[in-house]
Design a protein around this motif. Structure first.
Motif, short mmCIF file in Angstrom:
data_model
loop_
_atom_site.label_atom_id
_atom_site.label_comp_id
_atom_site.label_asym_id
_atom_site.label_seq_id
_atom_site.Cartn_x
_atom_site.Cartn_y
_atom_site.Cartn_z
N LYS A 240 53.67 46.06 56.71
CA LYS A 240 54.40 46.42 55.90
C LYS A 240 56.19 45.48 56.23
CE LYS A 240 51.64 50.06 54.23
NZ LYS A 240 51.70 51.47 53.91
N ASN A 241 56.80 46.37 57.03
CA ASN A 241 58.08 45.53 57.37
C ASN A 241 58.05 43.97 57.37
OD1 ASN A 241 56.39 44.09 59.82
ND2 ASN A 241 57.67 45.95 61.12
N GLN A 242 57.22 43.30 56.96
CA GLN A 242 57.75 41.59 56.72
C GLN A 242 57.34 41.35 55.05
OE1 GLN A 242 53.81 40.02 59.33
NE2 GLN A 242 55.60 39.77 60.82
N ARG A 243 57.60 42.27 54.21
CA ARG A 243 56.87 42.09 52.78
C ARG A 243 58.24 42.04 52.36
NH1 ARG A 243 51.66 46.01 52.16
NH2 ARG A 243 50.40 45.51 53.70
N ALA A 244 59.34 42.23 52.85
CA ALA A 244 60.59 42.15 52.01
C ALA A 244 61.15 40.39 51.55
CB ALA A 244 61.54 42.95 52.79
N ARG A 245 60.07 39.91 52.55
CA ARG A 245 60.63 38.54 53.09
C ARG A 245 59.94 37.26 52.07
NH1 ARG A 245 61.48 35.53 56.02
NH2 ARG A 245 63.04 34.15 55.53
N VAL A 246 58.52 38.09 51.90
CA VAL A 246 56.89 36.94 50.94
C VAL A 246 57.69 36.22 49.99
CG1 VAL A 246 56.06 38.94 50.35
CG2 VAL A 246 54.99 36.75 51.21
N ALA A 247 57.23 35.41 50.18
CA ALA A 247 56.98 34.46 48.50
C ALA A 247 56.11 34.83 47.64
CB ALA A 247 57.37 32.74 48.67
N THR A 248 56.67 35.46 45.91
CA THR A 248 55.95 35.73 45.03
C THR A 248 55.75 34.77 44.38
OG1 THR A 248 57.35 37.67 44.80
CG2 THR A 248 56.34 37.25 43.12
N ASN A 249 54.25 34.81 43.67
CA ASN A 249 53.19 33.22 43.37
C ASN A 249 53.14 33.71 42.16
OD1 ASN A 249 51.85 31.99 45.89
ND2 ASN A 249 51.05 34.75 46.45
#
Length: 419
Positions: A240-249
């Motif tokens: 959860k603490n990494q999801r702010a950086r994930v790219a949206t598809n």
């Protein structure tokens, strides 16, 4: 959103000046000379990546190229969030960066496959043994004679299962339910009929690892690959603490219509748009889908293939034995018609292989190995060119002008890096 006359969903690339939306990991990039290339060759390759972005099919593109073990390109173009078809780039828009994590989708299969090879290297399994030796319940519908090697090479006889007859696409996020359904599913012509196992094979291979080692699948990945290779991401699902950086598809490109829509649903076990939508949701990132939701940066994926190219060594540590890699990249299936993908394919036990005169990785890449991910994500190594490369994209487009640009990129890369 930009649309062409055929109704394609495209990203607005503006006047084509990409300087303001390009990220460069200058600290990591070596000089072209150190990698045996000219500055002109590197510029030509990067120009082809820019041309791919300008097709409008991809809100974000990240690309990493290693040559002779040196990173020569590690860059990004576009928006990780807020820059997709139909989205205005307001305050919520977020630029992609070279270290933006992106879901690999089916390119994840290569990592799962190499974990299976690692377990065989450690003596935990015999790849030529039957799956049912390790999973006694894997006998439904005549699958009792199917070997692990056949599953790895997409000849296991269970390329898909009926998700709709179960609980809908969310079933794919329920590990135990998937194992139950796959074990009970009827077999096709195991060992004879080549048919890409888009979802099913990954669950069975990962369950074998879990049963034999007594470890969670992600823990085995962490101890064998992620930690030894010093990865930040490179795991199935995302904290959860990494999801702010994930790219949206995003759904992009030409509309997916019949019969392609039907073929896509059969291969993916869900509708095209539905897969894209699910991939952006928290419950997808909470789950472990061994054939489809490993998250990594382009550099991390390139690093993994560089390790394979280097005979299993990374930073002085033997991650995989050379004999393990030799078997993993050895052709297991000659160029044959794949009854799931509906095109000729060439596989090893776990990897998609290159083809001469032109294949998945460009022209004259018959020694290359790696894997494709939904859609147009690529990670591969090419011993003939001494390269380990990865291309990550967030637009999910089947048809459109991006295919020509992708072919041009692969061709440019192959010719500029030839020995």
């Amino acid at each position: 959103m930009t649309r062409n006359l055929l109704g394609a969903r495209l990203v607005d690339v503006g006047d084509g000046n990409l300087a303001g939306i390009t990220g460069v990991d200058a600290a990591a990039e070596a000089s072209p000379h150190e990698a045996g290339l000219t500055a002109g060759a590197v510029d030509s390759i990067w120009s082809s990546v820019e041309a791919l972005y300008r097709t409008g099919a991809y809100p974000a593109v990240t690309f990493c190229l290693r040559r002779r073990g040196q990173i020569v390109l590690n860059r990004s173009i576009g928006y990780a969030h807020g820059g997709g078809p139909g989205e205005s780039r307001g305050a919520h828009a977020r630029l992609a960066e070279p270290d933006t994590p992106i879901c690999l989708f089916s390119a994840s299969k290569a990592i799962t496959a190499m974990l299976v090879h690692k377990l065989a290297e450690e003596g935990g399994i015999d790849l030529d043994n039957r799956v049912s030796h390790y999973l006694p319940e894997f006998t439904g519908g005549g699958k009792d004679r199917t070997t692990i090697a056949q599953v790895l090479s997409h000849q296991g006889g269970f390329p898909m299962f009926d998700v709709d007859a179960a609980d809908g696409p969310e079933t794919l996020l329920d590990w135990d339910r998937c194992i139950e359904l796959i074990c009970a599913a009827p077999a096709e012509k195991g060992g004879k009929r080549l048919a890409y196992h888009a979802i099913t094979g990954g669950f069975i291979l990962a369950e074998v690892i879990r049963r034999v080692t007594g470890m969670a699948f992600t823990d085995y990945l962490d101890s064998r690959f992620r930690q030894p290779l010093g990865m930040r991401y490179f795991t199935f699902g995302l904290e959860k603490n990494q999801r702010a950086r994930v790219a949206t598809n995003y759904v992009a490109g030409q509309p997916v219509r019949f019969p392609i829509s039907l073929l896509a649903k059969q291969a993916l076990s869900a509708g095209f748009s539905e897969v894209v939508d699910v991939s952006n949701r928290d419950y997808f990132m909470n789950a472990v889908v061994p054939a489809g939701n490993l998250y990594a940066t382009a550099e991390e994926l390139s690093r993994f293939y560089q390790m394979m190219l280097d005979g299993g060594v990374y930073d002085g540590r033997q991650v995989l034995a050379p004999a393990t890699i030799r078997r993993a990249v050895r052709p297991a299936v000659r160029l044959r018609y794949d009854h799931t993908l509906k095109i000729p394919m060439r596989y090893s036990e776990g990897l998609m292989l290159g083809v001469n005169p032109f294949g998945l990785y460009g022209p004259m890449t018959g020694q290359a190995y790696g894997h494709l991910g939904f859609m147009n994500i690529l990670g591969w190594a090419d011993p003939d060119r001494d390269i380990a490369a990865s291309l990550m994209v967030t637009g999910k487009a089947i048809l459109g002008g991006h295919l020509l640009a992708l072919g041009q990129l692969l061709s440019t890369l192959s010719w500029q890096c030839r020995s």
